[in-house]
Design a protein around this motif. Structure first.
Motif, short mmCIF file in Angstrom:
data_model
loop_
_atom_site.label_atom_id
_atom_site.label_comp_id
_atom_site.label_asym_id
_atom_site.label_seq_id
_atom_site.Cartn_x
_atom_site.Cartn_y
_atom_site.Cartn_z
N VAL A 1 -2.91 -47.60 -73.28
CA VAL A 1 -3.38 -48.33 -74.45
C VAL A 1 -3.17 -47.41 -75.65
O VAL A 1 -3.47 -46.22 -75.59
N THR A 2 -2.63 -47.95 -76.72
CA THR A 2 -2.47 -47.17 -77.94
C THR A 2 -3.62 -47.47 -78.88
O THR A 2 -3.89 -48.63 -79.18
N GLY B 1 -4.10 -37.68 -77.71
CA GLY B 1 -3.84 -38.18 -79.05
C GLY B 1 -4.31 -39.61 -79.18
O GLY B 1 -5.47 -39.91 -78.93
N ASP B 2 -3.39 -40.52 -79.55
CA ASP B 2 -3.80 -41.92 -79.67
C ASP B 2 -3.42 -42.72 -78.44
O ASP B 2 -3.41 -43.94 -78.47
N MET B 3 -3.06 -42.03 -77.35
CA MET B 3 -2.68 -42.73 -76.12
C MET B 3 -3.79 -42.60 -75.08
O MET B 3 -4.19 -41.49 -74.73
N SER C 1 -9.28 -41.47 -87.10
CA SER C 1 -10.17 -40.32 -87.01
C SER C 1 -10.58 -40.09 -85.56
O SER C 1 -10.51 -41.00 -84.73
N ASP C 2 -11.01 -38.85 -85.27
CA ASP C 2 -11.45 -38.53 -83.92
C ASP C 2 -12.68 -39.35 -83.54
O ASP C 2 -12.80 -39.81 -82.41
N VAL C 3 -13.59 -39.53 -84.51
CA VAL C 3 -14.80 -40.30 -84.21
C VAL C 3 -14.44 -41.72 -83.80
O VAL C 3 -15.00 -42.28 -82.86
N GLY C 4 -13.46 -42.29 -84.51
CA GLY C 4 -13.04 -43.64 -84.18
C GLY C 4 -12.47 -43.73 -82.78
O GLY C 4 -12.80 -44.63 -82.02
N ARG C 5 -11.64 -42.73 -82.42
CA ARG C 5 -11.05 -42.75 -81.08
C ARG C 5 -12.11 -42.58 -80.01
O ARG C 5 -12.06 -43.22 -78.96
#
Lengths: 96, 120, 166
Positions: free
Chosen positions: C96-97, C126-128, C102-106
Protein backbone atom coordinates in the motif's frame (compact mmCIF):
# COMPACT_ATOMS: atom_id res chain seq x y z
CA UNK A 1 -25.22 -8.84 38.58
CA UNK A 2 -25.61 -11.87 36.40
CA UNK A 3 -24.33 -10.03 33.35
CA UNK A 4 -20.99 -9.61 35.05
CA UNK A 5 -20.89 -13.32 35.79
CA UNK A 6 -21.67 -14.06 32.15
CA UNK A 7 -18.96 -11.68 30.94
CA UNK A 8 -16.45 -13.13 33.41
CA UNK A 9 -17.28 -16.65 32.24
CA UNK A 10 -16.86 -15.68 28.57
CA UNK A 11 -13.56 -13.99 29.34
CA UNK A 12 -12.35 -17.04 31.27
CA UNK A 13 -13.24 -19.31 28.34
CA UNK A 14 -11.35 -16.98 26.00
CA UNK A 15 -8.38 -17.01 28.36
CA UNK A 16 -8.39 -20.80 28.33
CA UNK A 17 -8.37 -20.82 24.51
CA UNK A 18 -5.53 -18.28 24.46
CA UNK A 19 -3.59 -20.50 26.85
CA UNK A 20 -4.12 -23.48 24.57
CA UNK A 21 -2.62 -21.47 21.72
CA UNK A 22 0.27 -20.41 23.96
CA UNK A 23 1.00 -24.04 24.78
CA UNK A 24 0.60 -25.32 21.22
CA UNK A 25 2.80 -22.75 19.56
CA UNK A 26 4.12 -23.63 17.01
CA UNK A 27 6.35 -20.57 16.65
CA UNK A 28 7.46 -18.39 19.53
CA UNK A 29 5.47 -15.50 18.03
CA UNK A 30 2.25 -17.46 18.43
CA UNK A 31 3.05 -17.79 22.09
CA UNK A 32 3.81 -14.09 22.50
CA UNK A 33 0.60 -13.21 20.67
CA UNK A 34 -1.38 -15.56 22.88
CA UNK A 35 0.15 -14.05 26.00
CA UNK A 36 -0.60 -10.53 24.76
CA UNK A 37 -4.22 -11.52 24.22
CA UNK A 38 -4.25 -13.22 27.60
CA UNK A 39 -3.08 -9.98 29.17
CA UNK A 40 -5.80 -7.97 27.44
CA UNK A 41 -8.38 -10.48 28.64
CA UNK A 42 -6.96 -10.18 32.15
CA UNK A 43 -7.53 -6.43 32.00
CA UNK A 44 -11.18 -7.08 31.10
CA UNK A 45 -11.49 -9.71 33.82
CA UNK A 46 -10.10 -7.38 36.50
CA UNK A 47 -12.50 -4.61 35.43
CA UNK A 48 -15.50 -6.96 35.34
CA UNK A 49 -14.55 -8.44 38.69
CA UNK A 50 -14.33 -4.96 40.18
CA UNK A 51 -17.93 -4.33 39.12
CA UNK A 52 -19.01 -7.80 40.20
CA UNK A 53 -17.95 -7.27 43.80
CA UNK A 54 -19.02 -3.62 43.72
CA UNK A 55 -15.55 -2.17 44.09
CA UNK A 56 -14.67 -0.24 40.90
CA UNK A 57 -11.34 0.69 42.48
CA UNK A 58 -10.09 -2.46 40.78
CA UNK A 59 -9.92 -0.37 37.61
CA UNK A 60 -6.64 1.09 38.85
CA UNK A 61 -5.20 -2.41 38.86
CA UNK A 62 -6.59 -2.96 35.36
CA UNK A 63 -4.88 0.22 34.14
CA UNK A 64 -1.54 -0.84 35.59
CA UNK A 65 -1.97 -4.31 34.13
CA UNK A 66 -2.63 -2.82 30.69
CA UNK A 67 0.57 -0.77 30.97
CA UNK A 68 2.68 -3.72 32.06
CA UNK A 69 1.14 -5.94 29.39
CA UNK A 70 2.17 -3.53 26.64
CA UNK A 71 5.71 -3.01 27.93
CA UNK A 72 6.10 -6.73 28.55
CA UNK A 73 4.99 -7.70 25.05
CA UNK A 74 7.36 -5.22 23.45
CA UNK A 75 10.23 -6.32 25.68
CA UNK A 76 9.73 -10.04 25.03
CA UNK A 77 9.29 -9.45 21.28
CA UNK A 78 12.47 -7.42 21.19
CA UNK A 79 14.35 -9.98 23.21
CA UNK A 80 13.21 -12.87 21.03
CA UNK A 81 13.70 -10.98 17.77
CA UNK A 82 17.13 -9.63 18.50
CA UNK A 83 18.36 -12.19 21.04
CA UNK A 84 19.28 -9.25 23.27
CA UNK A 85 17.56 -6.25 24.79
CA UNK A 86 20.10 -3.62 23.72
CA UNK A 87 20.79 -4.04 20.00
CA UNK A 88 23.46 -1.36 19.85
CA UNK A 89 23.66 1.36 17.26
CA UNK A 90 25.32 -0.47 14.40
CA UNK A 91 22.61 -3.09 13.88
CA UNK A 92 20.81 -2.14 10.71
CA UNK A 93 17.57 -3.79 11.74
CA UNK A 94 17.69 -3.04 15.41
CA UNK A 95 14.51 -1.03 15.56
CA UNK A 96 11.40 -2.94 16.52
CA UNK B 1 -34.25 5.47 32.00
CA UNK B 2 -32.64 3.07 34.44
CA UNK B 3 -34.22 0.23 32.55
CA UNK B 4 -32.95 1.42 29.16
CA UNK B 5 -29.43 1.79 30.53
CA UNK B 6 -29.65 -1.66 32.07
CA UNK B 7 -30.75 -3.27 28.81
CA UNK B 8 -28.10 -1.44 26.80
CA UNK B 9 -25.49 -2.48 29.32
CA UNK B 10 -26.60 -6.10 29.02
CA UNK B 11 -26.50 -5.99 25.24
CA UNK B 12 -23.09 -4.37 25.07
CA UNK B 13 -21.53 -6.74 27.58
CA UNK B 14 -23.00 -9.86 26.00
CA UNK B 15 -22.01 -8.78 22.48
CA UNK B 16 -18.53 -7.96 23.69
CA UNK B 17 -18.25 -11.32 25.41
CA UNK B 18 -19.34 -13.09 22.25
CA UNK B 19 -16.72 -11.20 20.24
CA UNK B 20 -14.09 -12.11 22.86
CA UNK B 21 -14.92 -15.79 22.54
CA UNK B 22 -14.96 -15.56 18.72
CA UNK B 23 -11.57 -13.89 18.79
CA UNK B 24 -10.20 -16.58 21.06
CA UNK B 25 -11.64 -19.28 18.79
CA UNK B 26 -9.94 -17.53 15.90
CA UNK B 27 -6.71 -17.66 17.82
CA UNK B 28 -7.09 -21.44 17.80
CA UNK B 29 -8.55 -21.98 14.34
CA UNK B 30 -6.67 -19.66 12.01
CA UNK B 31 -3.74 -21.22 10.21
CA UNK B 32 -0.67 -19.07 10.88
CA UNK B 33 0.66 -16.37 13.15
CA UNK B 34 -0.19 -13.47 10.82
CA UNK B 35 -3.81 -14.60 10.56
CA UNK B 36 -4.04 -15.08 14.30
CA UNK B 37 -3.08 -11.45 14.78
CA UNK B 38 -6.39 -10.46 13.23
CA UNK B 39 -8.18 -12.63 15.77
CA UNK B 40 -6.25 -10.96 18.56
CA UNK B 41 -7.26 -7.65 17.00
CA UNK B 42 -10.92 -8.52 17.51
CA UNK B 43 -10.39 -8.92 21.25
CA UNK B 44 -8.28 -5.76 21.44
CA UNK B 45 -10.88 -3.57 19.74
CA UNK B 46 -14.48 -4.70 19.89
CA UNK B 47 -14.09 -7.19 22.75
CA UNK B 48 -12.59 -4.67 25.14
CA UNK B 49 -14.60 -1.79 23.67
CA UNK B 50 -18.06 -3.30 24.03
CA UNK B 51 -17.48 -4.80 27.49
CA UNK B 52 -16.11 -1.50 28.77
CA UNK B 53 -19.03 0.32 27.14
CA UNK B 54 -21.38 -1.94 29.04
CA UNK B 55 -19.51 -1.31 32.28
CA UNK B 56 -19.62 2.43 31.54
CA UNK B 57 -23.44 2.29 31.31
CA UNK B 58 -23.40 0.79 34.79
CA UNK B 59 -20.94 3.32 36.17
CA UNK B 60 -22.82 6.50 35.33
CA UNK B 61 -21.15 9.90 35.27
CA UNK B 62 -18.46 9.24 37.85
CA UNK B 63 -14.71 8.97 38.10
CA UNK B 64 -15.09 5.29 37.27
CA UNK B 65 -16.32 6.23 33.80
CA UNK B 66 -13.22 8.35 33.23
CA UNK B 67 -10.98 5.49 34.30
CA UNK B 68 -12.78 3.07 32.00
CA UNK B 69 -12.36 5.50 29.11
CA UNK B 70 -8.69 5.91 29.98
CA UNK B 71 -8.02 2.16 29.95
CA UNK B 72 -9.94 1.78 26.69
CA UNK B 73 -8.07 4.59 24.95
CA UNK B 74 -4.79 3.22 26.25
CA UNK B 75 -5.50 -0.25 24.90
CA UNK B 76 -6.67 1.17 21.55
CA UNK B 77 -3.41 3.12 21.23
CA UNK B 78 -1.03 0.40 22.36
CA UNK B 79 -2.52 -2.71 20.78
CA UNK B 80 -1.58 -1.80 17.16
CA UNK B 81 1.91 -0.95 18.33
CA UNK B 82 2.55 -4.28 19.98
CA UNK B 83 0.78 -6.09 17.14
CA UNK B 84 2.97 -4.38 14.56
CA UNK B 85 6.13 -5.06 16.59
CA UNK B 86 5.21 -8.73 16.82
CA UNK B 87 4.37 -8.98 13.12
CA UNK B 88 7.57 -7.28 12.13
CA UNK B 89 9.67 -9.46 14.41
CA UNK B 90 7.99 -12.57 12.95
CA UNK B 91 8.65 -11.35 9.39
CA UNK B 92 12.28 -10.59 10.17
CA UNK B 93 12.94 -13.96 11.69
CA UNK B 94 11.67 -15.66 8.56
CA UNK B 95 8.18 -16.85 9.47
CA UNK B 96 6.49 -16.90 6.06
CA UNK B 97 2.84 -15.95 5.76
CA UNK B 98 0.56 -18.63 4.44
CA UNK B 99 0.09 -18.17 0.67
CA UNK B 100 3.44 -16.42 0.48
CA UNK B 101 2.64 -14.22 -2.49
CA UNK B 102 5.15 -11.62 -1.43
CA UNK B 103 8.10 -13.71 -2.57
CA UNK B 104 9.21 -11.77 -5.68
CA UNK B 105 9.60 -8.31 -4.24
CA UNK B 106 9.18 -9.05 -0.57
CA UNK B 107 12.73 -10.29 -0.28
CA UNK B 108 13.67 -7.27 1.78
CA UNK B 109 11.29 -8.40 4.50
CA UNK B 110 11.84 -12.11 4.68
CA UNK B 111 15.45 -12.73 3.85
CA UNK B 112 18.39 -14.69 5.05
CA UNK B 113 17.17 -16.11 8.34
CA UNK B 114 15.02 -18.83 6.88
CA UNK B 115 15.92 -21.37 9.53
CA UNK B 116 14.24 -19.35 12.26
CA UNK B 117 10.76 -20.44 11.21
CA UNK B 118 11.24 -23.85 12.74
CA UNK B 119 12.22 -22.41 16.09
CA UNK B 120 9.73 -22.90 18.89
CA UNK C 1 5.34 26.29 23.92
CA UNK C 2 1.86 25.15 23.03
CA UNK C 3 3.01 21.53 23.16
CA UNK C 4 4.36 22.01 26.67
CA UNK C 5 1.00 23.43 27.66
CA UNK C 6 -0.73 20.45 26.10
CA UNK C 7 1.55 18.05 27.98
CA UNK C 8 0.96 19.87 31.27
CA UNK C 9 -2.79 19.93 30.77
CA UNK C 10 -2.78 16.23 29.96
CA UNK C 11 -0.76 15.40 33.04
CA UNK C 12 -2.97 17.52 35.31
CA UNK C 13 -6.04 15.77 33.93
CA UNK C 14 -4.40 12.36 34.37
CA UNK C 15 -3.45 13.09 37.97
CA UNK C 16 -6.89 14.39 38.91
CA UNK C 17 -8.64 11.44 37.28
CA UNK C 18 -6.40 8.83 38.82
CA UNK C 19 -6.31 10.31 42.30
CA UNK C 20 -9.77 11.76 42.83
CA UNK C 21 -8.61 13.43 46.06
CA UNK C 22 -8.46 17.18 46.46
CA UNK C 23 -6.41 17.51 49.67
CA UNK C 24 -3.68 20.15 49.81
CA UNK C 25 -0.87 17.63 50.34
CA UNK C 26 -1.95 15.35 47.48
CA UNK C 27 -2.38 18.28 45.11
CA UNK C 28 1.06 19.60 46.06
CA UNK C 29 2.59 16.19 45.35
CA UNK C 30 0.75 16.17 42.03
CA UNK C 31 2.10 19.58 41.05
CA UNK C 32 5.62 18.48 42.00
CA UNK C 33 5.30 15.31 39.90
CA UNK C 34 3.96 17.21 36.92
CA UNK C 35 6.74 19.80 37.06
CA UNK C 36 9.30 17.02 37.29
CA UNK C 37 7.84 15.13 34.33
CA UNK C 38 7.59 18.24 32.16
CA UNK C 39 11.19 19.15 33.00
CA UNK C 40 12.45 15.66 32.16
CA UNK C 41 10.44 15.65 28.91
CA UNK C 42 12.05 18.97 28.00
CA UNK C 43 15.52 17.66 28.73
CA UNK C 44 14.79 14.60 26.57
CA UNK C 45 13.62 16.93 23.80
CA UNK C 46 10.51 14.87 23.13
CA UNK C 47 7.89 17.61 23.48
CA UNK C 48 7.07 18.49 19.89
CA UNK C 49 4.42 18.09 17.22
CA UNK C 50 5.16 14.36 16.98
CA UNK C 51 4.53 13.43 20.58
CA UNK C 52 1.66 15.90 20.92
CA UNK C 53 -0.10 16.11 17.57
CA UNK C 54 -2.55 18.72 18.77
CA UNK C 55 -2.84 20.11 15.25
CA UNK C 56 -4.83 16.93 14.52
CA UNK C 57 -7.17 17.33 17.46
CA UNK C 58 -10.01 19.17 15.72
CA UNK C 59 -10.06 16.98 12.61
CA UNK C 60 -9.58 13.91 14.80
CA UNK C 61 -13.09 14.45 16.14
CA UNK C 62 -14.34 13.60 12.65
CA UNK C 63 -11.77 10.91 11.89
CA UNK C 64 -11.97 8.79 15.03
CA UNK C 65 -15.73 8.15 14.96
CA UNK C 66 -15.34 7.12 11.31
CA UNK C 67 -12.45 4.86 12.29
CA UNK C 68 -14.54 3.30 15.08
CA UNK C 69 -17.31 2.55 12.60
CA UNK C 70 -14.80 1.01 10.18
CA UNK C 71 -13.43 -1.12 13.04
CA UNK C 72 -16.91 -2.37 13.89
CA UNK C 73 -17.58 -3.30 10.25
CA UNK C 74 -14.18 -5.01 9.91
CA UNK C 75 -14.79 -6.89 13.17
CA UNK C 76 -18.03 -8.35 11.91
CA UNK C 77 -16.31 -9.35 8.66
CA UNK C 78 -13.42 -11.07 10.46
CA UNK C 79 -15.69 -12.70 13.04
CA UNK C 80 -17.80 -14.22 10.26
CA UNK C 81 -14.64 -15.42 8.54
CA UNK C 82 -13.50 -17.10 11.75
CA UNK C 83 -16.85 -18.81 12.23
CA UNK C 84 -17.01 -20.02 8.62
CA UNK C 85 -13.55 -21.51 8.84
CA UNK C 86 -10.71 -22.00 6.44
CA UNK C 87 -12.66 -21.56 3.23
CA UNK C 88 -13.73 -18.03 4.11
CA UNK C 89 -10.29 -16.58 4.64
CA UNK C 90 -7.94 -15.49 1.85
CA UNK C 91 -4.75 -14.33 3.55
CA UNK C 92 -2.42 -12.31 1.38
CA UNK C 93 0.24 -9.68 1.70
CA UNK C 94 -0.17 -6.51 -0.31
CA UNK C 95 1.69 -3.29 -0.79
CA UNK C 96 0.00 0.00 0.00
CA UNK C 97 1.36 3.43 -0.85
CA UNK C 98 0.73 6.07 1.76
CA UNK C 99 0.10 9.58 0.52
CA UNK C 100 0.81 11.27 3.86
CA UNK C 101 3.80 13.58 3.88
CA UNK C 102 4.62 13.75 7.60
CA UNK C 103 5.83 10.95 9.84
CA UNK C 104 2.92 11.51 12.21
CA UNK C 105 0.50 11.06 9.35
CA UNK C 106 2.13 7.81 8.27
CA UNK C 107 2.17 6.48 11.81
CA UNK C 108 -1.52 7.34 12.14
CA UNK C 109 -2.28 5.56 8.89
CA UNK C 110 -0.20 2.48 9.75
CA UNK C 111 -1.73 2.26 13.21
CA UNK C 112 -5.23 2.70 11.80
CA UNK C 113 -4.56 -0.16 9.40
CA UNK C 114 -3.32 -2.37 12.21
CA UNK C 115 -6.13 -1.39 14.57
CA UNK C 116 -8.70 -2.44 11.99
CA UNK C 117 -9.03 -6.22 12.31
CA UNK C 118 -8.40 -7.97 9.03
CA UNK C 119 -5.40 -5.85 8.10
CA UNK C 120 -2.03 -5.63 9.84
CA UNK C 121 0.89 -3.46 8.81
CA UNK C 122 3.90 -5.76 8.76
CA UNK C 123 6.57 -3.44 7.48
CA UNK C 124 6.97 0.25 6.80
CA UNK C 125 9.55 1.58 4.37
CA UNK C 126 9.13 5.26 3.63
CA UNK C 127 5.68 5.64 2.11
CA UNK C 128 5.42 1.93 1.24
CA UNK C 129 3.52 -0.29 3.67
CA UNK C 130 3.51 -4.06 3.51
CA UNK C 131 0.08 -5.11 4.76
CA UNK C 132 -1.20 -8.56 5.63
CA UNK C 133 -4.91 -8.90 4.92
CA UNK C 134 -7.03 -11.76 6.21
CA UNK C 135 -10.10 -11.74 4.00
CA UNK C 136 -10.87 -10.55 0.50
CA UNK C 137 -13.20 -7.93 1.92
CA UNK C 138 -10.55 -6.40 4.15
CA UNK C 139 -8.01 -6.34 1.32
CA UNK C 140 -10.50 -4.64 -1.00
CA UNK C 141 -11.49 -2.16 1.69
CA UNK C 142 -7.88 -1.10 2.12
CA UNK C 143 -7.23 -1.13 -1.62
CA UNK C 144 -9.98 1.43 -2.20
CA UNK C 145 -7.76 4.03 -0.50
CA UNK C 146 -10.56 5.65 1.47
CA UNK C 147 -8.68 5.48 4.76
CA UNK C 148 -5.54 6.86 3.11
CA UNK C 149 -7.43 9.93 1.90
CA UNK C 150 -9.02 10.53 5.27
CA UNK C 151 -5.71 10.28 7.15
CA UNK C 152 -4.10 12.67 4.64
CA UNK C 153 -6.93 15.10 5.31
CA UNK C 154 -6.43 14.56 9.03
CA UNK C 155 -2.70 15.23 9.16
CA UNK C 156 -2.87 18.85 7.99
CA UNK C 157 0.71 18.88 6.79
CA UNK C 158 3.14 21.43 8.26
CA UNK C 159 6.66 21.94 6.93
CA UNK C 160 9.40 20.65 9.17
CA UNK C 161 11.10 23.42 11.07
CA UNK C 162 8.12 25.72 11.25
CA UNK C 163 7.02 23.92 14.40
CA UNK C 164 8.90 25.01 17.48
CA UNK C 165 10.02 22.42 20.03
CA UNK C 166 7.55 23.04 22.81
Amino acid sequence: MSMFVAAAAAVLVSMLLALIRAVKGPTVYDRILALNTFGTLTVILIAVHGFLVGRPEFLDLALVYALINFIGTIAVTKYVGLKELDPGVDRHRGDI
Amino acid sequence: MEMILYVMSWMAIITGSVFCVIGAIGLIRLPDVYCRMHAAGIIDTVGVGLIFLGLAFQAGWTLVLAKLAMILVFILFTSPTSCHALCRAAAYSGVHPMHGEQAPDGADVVDDEEDASSKT
Amino acid sequence: MIHTLALTAGLVLLWLLLSGYFLALILALGIASIVLVVWIAHRMDVVDHESHPIHMAAKGLIYFPWLMWEIVKANIDVALAIIKGKNAIAPKTMRVTASQRSDVGRVTYANSITLTPGTVTVYVDGDMFLVHALTKGSADGLGSGDMDKRVTALEGYVEHGTEGVG
